[in-house]
Motif scaffolding. Sequence first.
Motif, PDB file in Angstrom:
ATOM      1  N   GLY A 251       0.985  -1.495  -0.128  1.00  0.00           N
ATOM      2  CA  GLY A 251       0.011  -0.216  -0.412  1.00  0.00           C
ATOM      3  C   GLY A 251       0.934   1.408   0.068  1.00  0.00           C
ATOM      4  N   ILE A 252       0.476   1.801  -0.669  1.00  0.00           N
ATOM      5  CA  ILE A 252       1.420   3.870  -0.825  1.00  0.00           C
ATOM      6  C   ILE A 252       0.373   4.881  -0.705  1.00  0.00           C
ATOM      7  CG2 ILE A 252       1.739   2.884  -3.374  1.00  0.00           C
ATOM      8  CD1 ILE A 252       4.281   4.598  -3.066  1.00  0.00           C
ATOM      9  N   TYR A 253       0.293   5.765  -0.979  1.00  0.00           N
ATOM     10  CA  TYR A 253       0.309   6.491  -0.323  1.00  0.00           C
ATOM     11  C   TYR A 253       0.572   7.971  -1.568  1.00  0.00           C
ATOM     12  CZ  TYR A 253      -2.533   5.321   2.975  1.00  0.00           C
ATOM     13  OH  TYR A 253      -3.177   4.769   4.122  1.00  0.00           O
ATOM     14  N   PRO A 254       0.235   8.350  -2.473  1.00  0.00           N
ATOM     15  CA  PRO A 254       0.827   8.783  -3.609  1.00  0.00           C
ATOM     16  C   PRO A 254       1.617  10.596  -3.775  1.00  0.00           C
ATOM     17  CG  PRO A 254       0.054   7.207  -5.120  1.00  0.00           C
ATOM     18  CD  PRO A 254      -0.860   6.951  -3.474  1.00  0.00           C
ATOM     19  N   GLU A 255       0.478  10.855  -2.594  1.00  0.00           N
ATOM     20  CA  GLU A 255       0.585  12.162  -2.361  1.00  0.00           C
ATOM     21  C   GLU A 255       1.695  12.403  -1.499  1.00  0.00           C
ATOM     22  OE1 GLU A 255      -3.753  14.441  -1.831  1.00  0.00           O
ATOM     23  OE2 GLU A 255      -3.482  12.180  -1.539  1.00  0.00           O
ATOM     24  N   GLY A 256       2.063  11.458  -0.119  1.00  0.00           N
ATOM     25  CA  GLY A 256       3.483  11.617   0.518  1.00  0.00           C
ATOM     26  C   GLY A 256       3.137  11.507   1.453  1.00  0.00           C
TER      27      GLY A 256
END
Length: 237
Positions: A115-120
């Motif tokens: 899982g990753i949040y591209p917005e950072g």
Amino acid sequence: MLYGVMKIAIGHPLRAAFRPWVEGLEHIPKQGPAILASNHLSFSDSFFLPAVLDRKVTFIAKAEYFTTPGIKGKLTAAFFKGVGQLPVDRSGARGAGEAAINSGIKVIEAGELFGIYPEGTRSPDGRLYRGKPGGLARIALATGAPVIPVAMIDTEKIQPPGQVMPKLMRPGIRIGKPLDFSRYTGMEHDRFILRSVTDEVMYEIMKLSGQEYVDIYATAAKRQIAEAAKKQQHGGS
């Protein structure tokens, strides 16, 4: 095993209390690797998404959560390990980015969900911000894993900043169709390709979430908001 225990101890009560609604569960593969790329509205996003999935999801977390001394520190570390979080040292921006990418690649190579949040970082105002091209796109192109766009909905309303007790309401999760970027295999160091892949994912997240899109990074937006608040404070004093 610890993840399974935590899922029962935290995931089940979370689902019972908040009754999150979900659309698109059929897009999550029963087995094999995939990258779940989500918008980021609340600290609770990393709990609600795993709570509604049968499979384990691994996210990246600040190394401080795992290294704090004392009993509280050990309990915190055990908790984050139990909910599938991987520690990454963010003290050096470039080194931290590489560590996060390498961690993500290892998860994918193990055949798991990453899982990753591209917005950072979390959105400061509920809008969707520009995705950072370094992590998501590089992991996708280096591994060939499909990218599944995910939209968290209304999670920021459950516990707004400054509110101690969470509000019992139903958040939502929309899961989109997997995106295949195999046409860009071997191009994970081309910044134009990385930008293109990231923008395509963010566009799908925007369609799923219905959020207003802002073409700047969320970190820059937070700085602008903080500067505006400081000016207002000085102007009023």
